[in-house]
Enzyme design. Structure first.
Site, PDB file in Angstrom:
ATOM      1  N   ASN A   6       0.869  -1.183   0.000  1.00 39.04           N
ATOM      2  CA  ASN A   6       0.000   0.000   0.000  1.00 39.04           C
ATOM      3  C   ASN A   6       0.902   1.229   0.000  1.00 39.04           C
ATOM      4  O   ASN A   6       1.527   1.536   1.008  1.00 39.04           O
ATOM      5  CB  ASN A   6      -0.889  -0.048   1.255  1.00 39.04           C
ATOM      6  N   TRP A   7       0.965   1.892  -1.146  1.00 42.86           N
ATOM      7  CA  TRP A   7       1.872   3.042  -1.264  1.00 42.86           C
ATOM      8  C   TRP A   7       1.307   4.290  -0.594  1.00 42.86           C
ATOM      9  O   TRP A   7       1.997   5.295  -0.489  1.00 42.86           O
ATOM     10  CB  TRP A   7       2.170   3.339  -2.743  1.00 42.86           C
ATOM     11  N   LYS A   8       0.042   4.250  -0.200  1.00 40.29           N
ATOM     12  CA  LYS A   8      -0.610   5.416   0.429  1.00 40.29           C
ATOM     13  C   LYS A   8      -0.430   6.652  -0.464  1.00 40.29           C
ATOM     14  O   LYS A   8      -0.396   6.520  -1.688  1.00 40.29           O
ATOM     15  CB  LYS A   8      -0.070   5.625   1.846  1.00 40.29           C
ATOM     16  N   HIS A  80      -9.369   1.042   4.942  1.00 37.09           N
ATOM     17  CA  HIS A  80      -8.094   1.236   5.639  1.00 37.09           C
ATOM     18  C   HIS A  80      -8.305   2.153   6.845  1.00 37.09           C
ATOM     19  O   HIS A  80      -9.109   3.084   6.789  1.00 37.09           O
ATOM     20  CB  HIS A  80      -7.053   1.828   4.676  1.00 37.09           C
ATOM     21  N   GLU A  82      -6.697   4.531   7.923  1.00 38.28           N
ATOM     22  CA  GLU A  82      -6.519   5.967   7.636  1.00 38.28           C
ATOM     23  C   GLU A  82      -7.778   6.542   6.996  1.00 38.28           C
ATOM     24  O   GLU A  82      -8.112   7.709   7.228  1.00 38.28           O
ATOM     25  CB  GLU A  82      -5.275   6.168   6.752  1.00 38.28           C
ATOM     26  N   GLU A 146      -5.137  -5.020  10.689  1.00 39.21           N
ATOM     27  CA  GLU A 146      -4.119  -3.990  10.856  1.00 39.21           C
ATOM     28  C   GLU A 146      -4.375  -3.248  12.165  1.00 39.21           C
ATOM     29  O   GLU A 146      -5.156  -2.284  12.198  1.00 39.21           O
ATOM     30  CB  GLU A 146      -4.178  -2.995   9.694  1.00 39.21           C
ATOM     31  N   GLY A 152       2.661   2.199  10.729  1.00 41.82           N
ATOM     32  CA  GLY A 152       3.592   3.311  10.554  1.00 41.82           C
ATOM     33  C   GLY A 152       4.305   3.720  11.830  1.00 41.82           C
ATOM     34  O   GLY A 152       4.917   4.779  11.901  1.00 41.82           O
ATOM     35  N   SER A 182       3.637  -2.217  10.179  1.00 41.24           N
ATOM     36  CA  SER A 182       5.092  -2.255  10.327  1.00 41.24           C
ATOM     37  C   SER A 182       5.705  -3.604   9.945  1.00 41.24           C
ATOM     38  O   SER A 182       6.627  -4.075  10.608  1.00 41.24           O
ATOM     39  CB  SER A 182       5.502  -1.843  11.746  1.00 41.24           C
ATOM     40  N   GLY A 203       2.910  -1.216   4.255  1.00 44.47           N
ATOM     41  CA  GLY A 203       2.897   0.208   3.914  1.00 44.47           C
ATOM     42  C   GLY A 203       4.296   0.695   3.594  1.00 44.47           C
ATOM     43  O   GLY A 203       4.826   0.485   2.493  1.00 44.47           O
ATOM     44  N   GLY A 204       4.936   1.308   4.574  1.00 46.34           N
ATOM     45  CA  GLY A 204       6.237   1.956   4.386  1.00 46.34           C
ATOM     46  C   GLY A 204       7.257   1.101   3.650  1.00 46.34           C
ATOM     47  O   GLY A 204       7.937   1.583   2.729  1.00 46.34           O
TER      48      GLY A 204
HETATM   49  P1  PGA Z   1       2.998   0.244   7.604  1.00 47.35           P
HETATM   50  O1  PGA Z   1       1.528   0.429   7.010  1.00 47.35           O
HETATM   51  O2  PGA Z   1       3.555  -1.035   7.013  1.00 47.35           O
HETATM   52  O3  PGA Z   1       3.750   1.461   7.140  1.00 47.35           O
HETATM   53  O4  PGA Z   1       2.874   0.164   9.079  1.00 47.35           O
HETATM   54  C1  PGA Z   1       0.660  -0.671   6.867  1.00 47.35           C
HETATM   55  C2  PGA Z   1      -0.654  -0.220   6.285  1.00 47.35           C
HETATM   56  O5  PGA Z   1      -1.166   0.839   6.684  1.00 47.35           O
HETATM   57  O6  PGA Z   1      -1.219  -0.890   5.401  1.00 47.35           O
END
Ligand code: PGA
Length: 220
Positions: A6-8, A80, A82, A146, A152, A182, A203-204
């Protein structure tokens, strides 16, 4: 085993370089909308980060399942944390998006997970029951667990926490469950070796080609 990146709202890596580095490894990438076409054209399995429930209409800022499919996008992330935290998405909205995307023929990764305060208050199962409770099993649906406190933050759920939450989710809805929060190359193998962990939503670490490839390899 599915490993999805997930590149956000980050531009993310070069699509062709990523495609070449992945070789035959199974993968999903979810770039920002502006890079969907480039990822599809590079031959990546490409999902959107969200999708609306109508096929068209007066819904400023939204994208519909057929619009995604016209680009060659084959799935979407929905719900998600977010989206829930910053954009007011509700369990009902997540259910509508999921249902419509599946009906249109997209694959869906539906995200669930408790906040730190909810975990500390002993409400994890109640939250998961509510979030998963609005969804129905479907062959093209997977859940992503998640925990919000692990996203993050560099704080990963222990393999035991992930295993317990995944087993609980599976007791509610018998579907594959990805872990997110993470996930990094150095913790992916142990998380993915838990019996109820069917993949990862990254994510990251998905923004860096080497680390995303390493996680995909741990999952293959
Ligand atoms: P993260 O994000 O790996 O940066 O913690 C995961 C996500 O939100 O899908």
């Amino acid at each position: 085993m599915i490993v999805a990146g997930n590149w956000k709202m980050f531009d993310g890596p070069d699509a062709r370089a990523l495609r070449a580095a992945l070789g035959d490894l199974p993968h999903v990438v979810a770039p920002p909308y502006t890079r969907l076409r480039e990822c599809v054209d590079a031959g990546l399995t490409t999902y959107a980060q969200n999708v609306h429930w109508e096929s068209e209409g007066a819904f400023t800022g939204e994208i519909s399942p057929p619009m995604l499919q016209a680009l060659g996008v084959t799935g979407a992330i929905v719900g998600h944390s977010e989206r829930r935290q910053f954009f007011g998405e509700t369990d009902e909205g997540v259910a509508k998006r999921t249902r419509a995307a599946l009906a249109a023929g997209l694959n869906v990764i539906a995200c669930v997970g408790e906040t730190e305060a909810q975990r500390e208050a002993g409400e994890t199962e109640e939250v998961l029951r509510r979030q998963v409770g609005v969804l129905e099993a479907h062959p093209n649906l997977v859940i992503a667990y998640e925990p919000v406190w692990a996203i993050g933050t560099g704080k990963t759920a222990t393999p035991e926490i992930a295993q317990d939450a995944h087993a609980f989710i599976k007791s509610l809805l018998d579907l594959p469950v990805l872990y997110g929060g993470s996930v990094k190359p150095d913790n992916a193998a142990v998380l993915l070796s838990q019996p109820a962990v069917d993949g990862a939503l990254v994510g990251g670490a998905s923004l860096d080609i080497d680390s995303f490839v390493a996680i995909c390899r741990a999952g293959s």
